[in-house]
Scaffold this motif. Structure first.
Motif, mmCIF file in Angstrom:
data_model
loop_
_atom_site.group_PDB
_atom_site.id
_atom_site.type_symbol
_atom_site.label_atom_id
_atom_site.label_comp_id
_atom_site.label_asym_id
_atom_site.label_seq_id
_atom_site.Cartn_x
_atom_site.Cartn_y
_atom_site.Cartn_z
ATOM 1 N N SER A 2 28.841 43.605 -5.735
ATOM 2 C CA SER A 2 29.465 42.720 -6.888
ATOM 3 C C SER A 2 29.338 44.020 -7.720
ATOM 4 O O SER A 2 28.772 44.331 -8.230
ATOM 5 C CB SER A 2 29.096 41.451 -7.098
ATOM 6 O OG SER A 2 28.856 41.279 -5.858
ATOM 7 N N GLU A 3 31.636 44.362 -8.191
ATOM 8 C CA GLU A 3 31.247 44.389 -9.777
ATOM 9 C C GLU A 3 31.733 43.384 -10.464
ATOM 10 O O GLU A 3 32.098 41.972 -10.388
ATOM 11 C CB GLU A 3 32.690 45.217 -9.306
ATOM 12 C CG GLU A 3 33.983 44.185 -8.846
ATOM 13 C CD GLU A 3 34.904 44.805 -8.880
ATOM 14 O OE1 GLU A 3 36.023 45.396 -10.087
ATOM 15 O OE2 GLU A 3 34.378 45.909 -7.940
ATOM 16 N N THR A 4 31.341 43.814 -12.439
ATOM 17 C CA THR A 4 30.934 42.423 -12.763
ATOM 18 C C THR A 4 32.805 42.242 -13.116
ATOM 19 O O THR A 4 33.117 43.602 -13.205
ATOM 20 C CB THR A 4 30.620 43.309 -14.346
ATOM 21 O OG1 THR A 4 28.771 43.318 -13.545
ATOM 22 C CG2 THR A 4 31.118 42.485 -15.144
ATOM 23 N N LYS A 5 32.931 41.363 -13.329
ATOM 24 C CA LYS A 5 34.804 40.640 -13.734
ATOM 25 C C LYS A 5 34.893 40.097 -15.102
ATOM 26 O O LYS A 5 33.958 39.907 -15.362
ATOM 27 C CB LYS A 5 35.135 39.675 -11.950
ATOM 28 C CG LYS A 5 35.172 40.696 -11.261
ATOM 29 C CD LYS A 5 35.545 39.292 -9.819
ATOM 30 C CE LYS A 5 35.355 40.024 -8.146
ATOM 31 N NZ LYS A 5 35.969 39.041 -7.457
ATOM 32 N N THR A 62 28.293 37.330 -8.391
ATOM 33 C CA THR A 62 29.527 37.620 -9.532
ATOM 34 C C THR A 62 29.034 37.700 -10.772
ATOM 35 O O THR A 62 28.915 36.171 -10.686
ATOM 36 C CB THR A 62 31.165 37.542 -9.163
ATOM 37 O OG1 THR A 62 31.582 37.830 -7.464
ATOM 38 C CG2 THR A 62 31.747 38.415 -9.622
ATOM 39 N N ASP A 140 21.802 43.755 -12.529
ATOM 40 C CA ASP A 140 23.492 44.528 -12.717
ATOM 41 C C ASP A 140 23.480 45.467 -11.013
ATOM 42 O O ASP A 140 24.427 46.367 -10.456
ATOM 43 C CB ASP A 140 23.287 46.241 -13.997
ATOM 44 C CG ASP A 140 21.899 46.661 -13.218
ATOM 45 O OD1 ASP A 140 21.013 45.790 -12.195
ATOM 46 O OD2 ASP A 140 22.063 47.263 -13.710
ATOM 47 N N ASP A 144 26.735 42.323 -2.232
ATOM 48 C CA ASP A 144 27.185 41.418 -1.541
ATOM 49 C C ASP A 144 27.183 40.989 -0.677
ATOM 50 O O ASP A 144 27.305 39.739 -0.311
ATOM 51 C CB ASP A 144 28.966 42.031 -0.623
ATOM 52 C CG ASP A 144 29.713 42.832 -2.793
ATOM 53 O OD1 ASP A 144 29.460 42.291 -4.131
ATOM 54 O OD2 ASP A 144 29.922 43.653 -2.327
#
Length: 209
Positions: A2-5, A62, A140, A144
């Motif tokens: 998961s990417e940081t939003k 997320t 970090d 997913d």
């Protein structure tokens, strides 16, 4: 992974039911950021944005950079409430996370190669015991999902956590037992046949006596 939003938010000066209702009237969802030894911080986020994030899937795994009042809160959702009638978000809890921190997260399990599974080809059924697994993960590097190949599972086989290859630095939160994630169940027709045979054998044994 998961990417940081990034999530824009505004500070809430007041808390309580009245303040929460006011935030909702303004098209926002009341929320709170807590943890990391700091005081809780009351915020509000855009309703449409929050609704989109929750229903897009993967919301609870997320990481967010929440920008509020010129500061950034690095946090992950820990809980959210939906209106019981409209199923719309009415409150969100975020948990602060520091760099390098390990956190417990419920990660979805995906079963791949179901069409190739030996047991399913023979008429068995995939019985999912756990749709998610709680894991200790680097904040970090939150996966997913955990993808598990079940092509070699036969009827009656069970898939335990020990058979799953987890990403580096990821461990199950449950360590006192090798818990089951899924099984390949015996086909109903075969089960009924075995039950019938067992019943006939029992009746035969009774006649002999």
């Amino acid at each position: 992974m998961s990417e940081t939003k990034t999530l824009q938010a505004v500070a809430r000066d007041r808390v309580g039911k009245g303040a929460a209702r006011e935030a909702r009237r303004q098209g926002r969802v009341p929320a709170v950021v807590y943890g990391a030894g700091k005081p809780p911080r009351a915020i509000a986020v855009d309703f449409n944005e929050m609704k989109k994030l929750i229903y897009a899937g993967g919301f609870m795994t997320t990481m967010f950079d929440i920008e509020v009042g010129g500061e950034t809160e690095h946090a992950i959702p820990r809980d959210y409430q939906l209106d019981p009638v409209k199923d719309m978000p009415i409150h969100v809890d975020f948990f602060r996370v520091g760099k390098g921190q390990t956190i417990a997260v419920e990660v979805p399990v995906h079963f791949v190669n179901q069409e190739k599974a030996v047991g399913i080809k023979r008429g068995g059924t995939l019985n999912v015991v756990r749709h998610t697994v709680e894991l200790n993960v680097p904040a970090d590097a939150i996966p997913d999902s955990i993808d598990i190949d079940i092509s070699t599972l036969d009827i009656g086989d069970s898939l335990h956590i020990s058979a799953v290859t987890l990403p580096k630095g990821v461990t199950p939160t449950i360590t006192d037992r090798d818990f089951t994630i899924a099984t390949i169940a015996v086909p109903a027709g075969v089960r009924e046949q075995l039950q019938q045979e067992a019943a006939e054998k029992a009746e035969g044994g009774g006649d002999e006596g």
